[in-house]
Design a protein around this motif. Structure first.
Motif, mmCIF file in Angstrom:
data_model
loop_
_atom_site.group_PDB
_atom_site.id
_atom_site.type_symbol
_atom_site.label_atom_id
_atom_site.label_comp_id
_atom_site.label_asym_id
_atom_site.label_seq_id
_atom_site.Cartn_x
_atom_site.Cartn_y
_atom_site.Cartn_z
ATOM 1 N N VAL A 428 9.887 -30.897 -23.683
ATOM 2 C CA VAL A 428 9.038 -31.759 -24.509
ATOM 3 C C VAL A 428 8.148 -32.697 -23.685
ATOM 4 O O VAL A 428 6.963 -32.865 -24.018
ATOM 5 N N PRO A 429 8.640 -33.352 -22.614
ATOM 6 C CA PRO A 429 7.739 -34.250 -21.863
ATOM 7 C C PRO A 429 6.480 -33.564 -21.347
ATOM 8 O O PRO A 429 5.385 -34.157 -21.385
ATOM 9 N N THR A 493 17.363 -33.548 -13.675
ATOM 10 C CA THR A 493 16.779 -34.628 -12.883
ATOM 11 C C THR A 493 15.902 -35.480 -13.795
ATOM 12 O O THR A 493 14.921 -34.992 -14.365
ATOM 13 N N TRP A 494 16.251 -36.752 -13.917
ATOM 14 C CA TRP A 494 15.573 -37.616 -14.879
ATOM 15 C C TRP A 494 14.280 -38.206 -14.342
ATOM 16 O O TRP A 494 13.424 -38.639 -15.118
ATOM 17 N N LEU A 500 6.700 -37.900 -16.402
ATOM 18 C CA LEU A 500 5.885 -37.172 -17.373
ATOM 19 C C LEU A 500 5.772 -37.937 -18.687
ATOM 20 O O LEU A 500 4.692 -37.990 -19.300
ATOM 21 N N LEU A 501 6.880 -38.547 -19.131
ATOM 22 C CA LEU A 501 6.823 -39.340 -20.364
ATOM 23 C C LEU A 501 5.884 -40.536 -20.191
ATOM 24 O O LEU A 501 5.090 -40.852 -21.095
ATOM 25 N N GLY A 502 5.957 -41.179 -19.027
ATOM 26 C CA GLY A 502 5.060 -42.306 -18.780
ATOM 27 C C GLY A 502 3.606 -41.873 -18.723
ATOM 28 O O GLY A 502 2.719 -42.554 -19.267
ATOM 29 N N VAL A 508 -2.148 -41.180 -23.974
ATOM 30 C CA VAL A 508 -2.306 -41.476 -25.402
ATOM 31 C C VAL A 508 -2.916 -42.863 -25.592
ATOM 32 O O VAL A 508 -3.829 -43.060 -26.420
ATOM 33 N N ALA A 509 -2.426 -43.847 -24.819
ATOM 34 C CA ALA A 509 -2.966 -45.201 -24.940
ATOM 35 C C ALA A 509 -4.449 -45.234 -24.587
ATOM 36 O O ALA A 509 -5.250 -45.903 -25.259
ATOM 37 N N GLY A 510 -4.841 -44.495 -23.540
ATOM 38 C CA GLY A 510 -6.251 -44.446 -23.173
ATOM 39 C C GLY A 510 -7.102 -43.813 -24.253
ATOM 40 O O GLY A 510 -8.207 -44.291 -24.555
ATOM 41 N N GLY A 511 -6.602 -42.751 -24.858
ATOM 42 C CA GLY A 511 -7.346 -42.097 -25.927
ATOM 43 C C GLY A 511 -7.499 -42.989 -27.147
ATOM 44 O O GLY A 511 -8.579 -43.063 -27.760
#
Length: 522
Positions: A428-429, A493-494, A500-502, A508-511
């Motif tokens: 998903v990420p 591995t987290w 990737l999540l960040g 998304v915030a930029g868009g």
């Protein structure tokens, strides 16, 4: 003025509008096919190895359902067997998207009415759409024929014509559906459902018979493609079926186009209730996208069940073939062969989920360009709240698709569900990063928003074809999917997952920031 006046101009406009997306789809399809001969040569270097593969495939009904029967042990025949069905399906998807975009999409947006007010014939737009699809399939056929000519000229031409013929059949089918429906979204959904039915019919027929002779196989254009038998004693007469289907469907589309008004359809949209029941922007977004979510969900669940059921058979087929194991490991991981196969197939489903998230993220763009967003935003609904409803469905829906994929894999494989579900959700990420790119493009440069399809196509190309081509690690790392943990079987591995999540959140915030500041298209 004739019914075809203006066709040449409209065709040039359509080709120009598709100058980014269509070449990407053609490149993905071409590279997928042309990578196979060398890959298969490395996997099955001797005649004995290839003959053994043919014997194993003849006895393995589950893998025949996935890729079809194999008719000869030459490299060309094995290439047609391994990627023929998928090349035909990808050509069909490209073609139906082209036709719907330049017919029903234009009518739904209101642009077709403006075009029709000029010196344009009644059937010019439909003809231009079909010609655009024909050009795309012709380019694909030329590339495939030239690339496979070293395996045998006759077989290369037969295979290329079969793939292009499959694309044209679904282009003509999409032309009919575009006349029947009032919504471009529904037209794409119905045409895609017809393609899914064709795949299921072929799979059922090939599982039953190992020579492609099942009646179910012959009911599917994908079955016609494999029965062309490229590089295995070509059946040129099968190509007549493609030509007949294209001509018959195109004739029906032309008749229907001449019997309706612009913007109307033979299956009109059902009127809504007298009093509104959608109280929020999120509810409106769900109402607009629920059909897409449900359709994709059913497809992913079914695909998970099918691929899960094939896991044991695939492990038996690969056996101790070192080269095959290496390719699966590059795609999926370095654990046991069964886990490696599961990881690679789950990775492929993640790549396909990226296509869903792009389509869903770009839905607000369609609402905006069609003029439907402006009346909504004229009410006490902020831009961010309006967009957030669609993005919640896009990003949440992609997670749902991978969850359903995991449940399907677990059901088909018949083993413990926990590790498989974890492996699916780990995709998903990376899917969200692709979605974030789509949001960024839509928010900042809406005219280039469709370039998000090229990004998703590039990720698909790197993940699907890159390992088989022995692409360098730095090239593979350009895809966010290359940084995910290889599950099941590998170590979780987290760190990369968090990065990737960040990254997805930043995109998304930029868009959204860009959407908040720019003008809304009228």
């Amino acid at each position: 003025m004739t019914a075809l006046t203006g066709t040449a101009v409209l065709t040039r406009v359509a080709l120009r509008r598709d100058r980014l997306t269509t070449p990407v789809w053609i490149a993905v399809n071409t590279l997928m096919v042309l990578s196979m001969p060398n890959t298969l040569k490395g996997l099955y270097a001797t005649d004995a190895d290839r003959a053994d593969l043919v014997r194993q495939m003849s006895a393995n009904s589950s893998l025949r359902a996935m890729v079809g029967p194999v008719f000869d042990d030459s490299l060309g025949a094995l290439t047609a067997w391994r990627v023929g069905v998928y090349a035909g399906a990808l050509a069909a998807v490209t073609s139906l998207l082209i036709v719907v975009r330049h017919t029903r999409d234009e009518e739904e947006s209101g642009r077709q009415e403006l075009v029709a007010s000029g010196m344009v014939g009644r059937r010019a737009s439909l003809t231009a759409a079909l010609l655009t699809a024909a050009v795309a399939n012709a380019v694909l056929a030329l590339l495939l024929a030239a690339g496979l000519a070293a395996q045998g000229t006759a077989g290369a031409v037969a295979f290329a014509l079969g793939v292009a013929g499959t694309g044209l059949v679904f282009a003509a089918l999409a032309a009919i559906v575009a006349q029947l429906t009032e919504s471009a979204r529904l037209a794409r959904g119905l045409a895609a459902a017809a393609l899914g039915a064709a795949f299921v019919l072929r799979a059922a027929g090939d599982a039953a018979r190992d020579d492609g002779s099942s009646a179910l196989t012959w009911l599917s254009p994908l079955g016609w493609l494999e029965n062309v038998r490229a590089f295995a004693g070509e059946r040129w007469w099968v190509l007549v079926l493609f030509a007949a289907a294209v001509l018959a469907q195109a004739a029906v589309a032309y008749v229907l186009a001449g019997r309706r008004d612009v913007g109307m359809s033979f299956l009109p949209t059902r009127p809504g209730p007298a009093s509104g029941r959608l109280g929020t922007a999120g509810a409106l977004a769900w109402r607009l996208q629920r059909g897409s979510v449900l359709g994709w969900s059913a497809g992913f669940l079914l695909a998970g069940v099918v691929y899960g059921g094939m896991t044991e058979g695939a492990a038996d087929l690969v056996g101790d073939n070192a080269r095959a194991r290496e390719i699966f490991e590059r795609m999926g991981g370095q654990s046991g062969l069964t886990d490696t196969f599961l990881a690679s197939m789950i990775g492929v489903m993640g790549l396909v989920a990226a296509l869903y998230v792009v389509a869903s993220v770009l839905r607000p763009h369609g609402e905006e360009t069609s003029g439907r967003a402006e009346p909504v935003l004229a009410c006490p609904v902020g831009r961010l709240r309006w967009a957030a409803g669609h993005l919640l469905i896009a990003f949440g829906g992609s997670a749902l698709l991978m969850l359903l994929t995991g449940l399907g894999f677990a059901a088909g494989y018949g083993k413990e569900a926990g590790p498989i579900l974890g492996a699916c959700l780990a995709q998903v990420p990376a899917v969200w990063v692709i979605g974030g790119v789509a949001v960024l493009l839509y928010g900042l440069v809406p005219r280039a928003a469709t370039a998000a399809w090229a990004v998703a196509g590039a990720a698909l190309l790197l993940g699907w074809v890159g390992p088989a081509l022995d692409a360098p690690r730095p090239v593979l790392d350009l895809s966010p999917f290359a940084h995910l943990p290889k599950l099941p079987g590998g170590e979780m591995t987290w760190g990369p997952v968090g990065v990737l999540l960040g990254l997805g959140a930043v995109l998304v915030a930029g868009g959204l920031a860009g959407l908040r500041r720019r003008d809304v298209a009228g």
